[in-house]
Design a protein around this motif. Sequence first.
Motif, PDB file in Angstrom:
ATOM      1  N   VAL A 114       0.881  -1.137   0.048  1.00 54.10           N
ATOM      2  CA  VAL A 114      -0.109  -0.151  -0.028  1.00 54.10           C
ATOM      3  C   VAL A 114       0.984   1.350   0.008  1.00 54.10           C
ATOM      4  O   VAL A 114       0.553   2.306  -0.663  1.00 54.10           O
ATOM      5  N   MET A 115       1.774   1.336   0.652  1.00 51.83           N
ATOM      6  CA  MET A 115       2.792   2.408   0.879  1.00 51.83           C
ATOM      7  C   MET A 115       3.498   2.577  -0.563  1.00 51.83           C
ATOM      8  O   MET A 115       3.730   3.803  -0.774  1.00 51.83           O
ATOM      9  N   SER A 116       4.186   1.563  -1.390  1.00 49.61           N
ATOM     10  CA  SER A 116       4.639   1.721  -2.566  1.00 49.61           C
ATOM     11  C   SER A 116       3.513   2.197  -3.414  1.00 49.61           C
ATOM     12  O   SER A 116       3.961   3.109  -4.345  1.00 49.61           O
ATOM     13  N   LYS A 117       2.318   2.057  -3.580  1.00 39.51           N
ATOM     14  CA  LYS A 117       1.376   2.800  -4.245  1.00 39.51           C
ATOM     15  C   LYS A 117       1.300   3.887  -3.923  1.00 39.51           C
ATOM     16  O   LYS A 117       0.859   4.611  -4.917  1.00 39.51           O
ATOM     17  N   ALA A 118       1.315   4.232  -2.593  1.00 43.77           N
ATOM     18  CA  ALA A 118       0.957   5.848  -2.194  1.00 43.77           C
ATOM     19  C   ALA A 118       2.114   6.500  -2.610  1.00 43.77           C
ATOM     20  O   ALA A 118       2.086   7.802  -3.009  1.00 43.77           O
ATOM     21  N   ASP A 119       3.256   5.804  -2.605  1.00 41.41           N
ATOM     22  CA  ASP A 119       4.553   6.705  -3.088  1.00 41.41           C
ATOM     23  C   ASP A 119       4.410   6.966  -4.491  1.00 41.41           C
ATOM     24  O   ASP A 119       4.731   8.167  -4.932  1.00 41.41           O
ATOM     25  N   LYS A 120       4.158   6.187  -5.181  1.00 42.43           N
ATOM     26  CA  LYS A 120       3.949   6.659  -6.798  1.00 42.43           C
ATOM     27  C   LYS A 120       3.026   7.485  -6.921  1.00 42.43           C
ATOM     28  O   LYS A 120       2.843   8.452  -7.747  1.00 42.43           O
ATOM     29  N   MET A 121       1.501   7.800  -6.204  1.00 40.99           N
ATOM     30  CA  MET A 121       0.677   8.664  -6.353  1.00 40.99           C
ATOM     31  C   MET A 121       1.214   9.771  -5.770  1.00 40.99           C
ATOM     32  O   MET A 121       0.975  10.943  -6.507  1.00 40.99           O
ATOM     33  N   VAL A 122       2.131  10.081  -4.762  1.00 40.75           N
ATOM     34  CA  VAL A 122       2.686  11.287  -4.233  1.00 40.75           C
ATOM     35  C   VAL A 122       3.750  11.880  -5.132  1.00 40.75           C
ATOM     36  O   VAL A 122       3.521  13.133  -5.465  1.00 40.75           O
ATOM     37  N   LYS A 123       4.437  11.005  -6.110  1.00 40.01           N
ATOM     38  CA  LYS A 123       5.256  11.622  -6.971  1.00 40.01           C
ATOM     39  C   LYS A 123       4.442  12.239  -8.173  1.00 40.01           C
ATOM     40  O   LYS A 123       4.998  13.053  -8.495  1.00 40.01           O
ATOM     41  N   LYS A 124       3.372  11.632  -8.658  1.00 42.01           N
ATOM     42  CA  LYS A 124       2.637  12.436  -9.509  1.00 42.01           C
ATOM     43  C   LYS A 124       1.947  13.721  -8.897  1.00 42.01           C
ATOM     44  O   LYS A 124       1.893  14.757  -9.551  1.00 42.01           O
ATOM     45  N   ALA A 125       1.536  13.621  -7.649  1.00 40.90           N
ATOM     46  CA  ALA A 125       1.155  14.964  -7.233  1.00 40.90           C
ATOM     47  C   ALA A 125       2.177  15.925  -6.840  1.00 40.90           C
ATOM     48  O   ALA A 125       1.913  17.287  -6.768  1.00 40.90           O
ATOM     49  N   ASP A 126       3.577  15.446  -6.822  1.00 43.97           N
ATOM     50  CA  ASP A 126       4.419  16.460  -6.439  1.00 43.97           C
ATOM     51  C   ASP A 126       4.616  17.395  -7.500  1.00 43.97           C
ATOM     52  O   ASP A 126       4.772  18.592  -7.426  1.00 43.97           O
ATOM     53  N   VAL A 127       4.302  17.158  -8.817  1.00 44.35           N
ATOM     54  CA  VAL A 127       4.299  17.990  -9.810  1.00 44.35           C
ATOM     55  C   VAL A 127       3.281  18.841  -9.617  1.00 44.35           C
ATOM     56  O   VAL A 127       3.670  20.233 -10.006  1.00 44.35           O
ATOM     57  N   ILE A 128       2.139  18.796  -9.342  1.00 47.00           N
ATOM     58  CA  ILE A 128       0.922  19.697  -9.160  1.00 47.00           C
ATOM     59  C   ILE A 128       1.262  20.567  -7.858  1.00 47.00           C
ATOM     60  O   ILE A 128       1.507  21.746  -7.845  1.00 47.00           O
ATOM     61  N   LEU A 129       1.998  19.957  -6.557  1.00 53.00           N
ATOM     62  CA  LEU A 129       2.294  20.692  -5.467  1.00 53.00           C
ATOM     63  C   LEU A 129       3.359  21.844  -5.659  1.00 53.00           C
ATOM     64  O   LEU A 129       3.296  22.769  -4.831  1.00 53.00           O
ATOM     65  N   ARG A 130       4.311  21.538  -6.314  1.00 48.89           N
ATOM     66  CA  ARG A 130       5.371  22.180  -6.715  1.00 48.89           C
ATOM     67  C   ARG A 130       4.811  23.754  -7.275  1.00 48.89           C
ATOM     68  O   ARG A 130       5.457  24.640  -7.171  1.00 48.89           O
ATOM     69  N   ARG A 131       3.690  23.841  -7.603  1.00 51.02           N
ATOM     70  CA  ARG A 131       3.270  24.980  -8.515  1.00 51.02           C
ATOM     71  C   ARG A 131       2.548  25.794  -7.339  1.00 51.02           C
ATOM     72  O   ARG A 131       2.074  27.005  -7.527  1.00 51.02           O
ATOM     73  N   ILE A 132       2.136  25.228  -6.114  1.00 51.21           N
ATOM     74  CA  ILE A 132       1.301  25.933  -5.198  1.00 51.21           C
ATOM     75  C   ILE A 132       2.355  26.755  -4.280  1.00 51.21           C
ATOM     76  O   ILE A 132       3.003  25.873  -3.344  1.00 51.21           O
ATOM     77  N   PRO A 133       2.319  27.909  -4.261  1.00 53.47           N
ATOM     78  CA  PRO A 133       3.578  28.680  -3.294  1.00 53.47           C
ATOM     79  C   PRO A 133       3.297  28.202  -1.621  1.00 53.47           C
ATOM     80  O   PRO A 133       4.481  27.964  -1.076  1.00 53.47           O
ATOM     81  N   ILE A 134       2.290  28.228  -1.219  1.00 52.53           N
ATOM     82  CA  ILE A 134       2.104  27.676   0.233  1.00 52.53           C
ATOM     83  C   ILE A 134       2.801  26.338   0.625  1.00 52.53           C
ATOM     84  O   ILE A 134       3.142  26.207   1.906  1.00 52.53           O
ATOM     85  N   VAL A 135       2.595  25.565  -0.291  1.00 53.07           N
ATOM     86  CA  VAL A 135       3.113  24.256  -0.094  1.00 53.07           C
ATOM     87  C   VAL A 135       4.578  23.784  -0.747  1.00 53.07           C
ATOM     88  O   VAL A 135       4.781  22.714  -0.850  1.00 53.07           O
ATOM     89  N   LYS A 136       4.996  24.729  -1.532  1.00 51.64           N
ATOM     90  CA  LYS A 136       6.278  24.528  -2.434  1.00 51.64           C
ATOM     91  C   LYS A 136       7.438  23.865  -1.834  1.00 51.64           C
ATOM     92  O   LYS A 136       7.862  22.839  -2.281  1.00 51.64           O
ATOM     93  N   ARG A 137       7.681  24.335  -0.460  1.00 44.98           N
ATOM     94  CA  ARG A 137       8.899  23.705   0.264  1.00 44.98           C
ATOM     95  C   ARG A 137       8.273  22.587   1.283  1.00 44.98           C
ATOM     96  O   ARG A 137       9.230  21.782   1.788  1.00 44.98           O
ATOM     97  N   ALA A 138       7.093  22.248   1.308  1.00 47.77           N
ATOM     98  CA  ALA A 138       6.703  21.285   2.078  1.00 47.77           C
ATOM     99  C   ALA A 138       6.896  19.934   1.604  1.00 47.77           C
ATOM    100  O   ALA A 138       7.221  19.491   0.409  1.00 47.77           O
ATOM    101  N   ASN A 139       7.244  18.802   2.352  1.00 45.43           N
ATOM    102  CA  ASN A 139       7.568  17.376   2.024  1.00 45.43           C
ATOM    103  C   ASN A 139       6.235  16.901   1.220  1.00 45.43           C
ATOM    104  O   ASN A 139       5.385  16.696   2.200  1.00 45.43           O
TER     105      ASN A 139
END
Length: 165
Positions: free
Chosen positions: A77-102
């Motif tokens: 489950v965690m490896s599947k979640a990690d793949k989803m996080v990597k996809k979401a990371d592209v979107i999250l990097r565009r949002i200033p308030i969460v740009k530096r968040a893990n």
Amino acid sequence: AGDRVGVGPMGKIKEWFEEQGLTAADFPKFMIVHETLGIGFAVFMWQVCYATQPSMRLGKQFSRALPLKGRQGVQAVMSKADKMVKKADVILRRIPIVKRANPERLTVSLAESITFRAGVKPITLPLKLYLSWKAVMVGKTKKATEPGSAGSPGLAALSLALPVR
């Protein structure tokens, strides 16, 4: 309102709200307050979960108690979640308030906050309804006591109270 013939469920709900002092004109204000409370609580809980990492703290104790098969399931489950996080990371990097968040912590803390809020919904839903009703009623009371409004005595009553010379 008792059980009356010909009054459907929506009619009973309307009657109940009217008994509480709310009219159809108050409904938009009620919903705005209700949704604002809900969004505020969601953001607050997401921040709390991001800061405290409850699943990491509790997960360590529970993972030791799991049999090998259970641990393998969690890892899958965690490896599947990690793949989803990597996809979401592209979107999250565009949002200033969460740009530096893990991004992994953001995703996990979102899941934790959703889980927590679902657990406390039997408490928070009635509380949000009550607070929304109270806010609308306070607004109605303030509006009714403003000078010049229909429920306010206004200047005419003031002039009657002044002594005449």
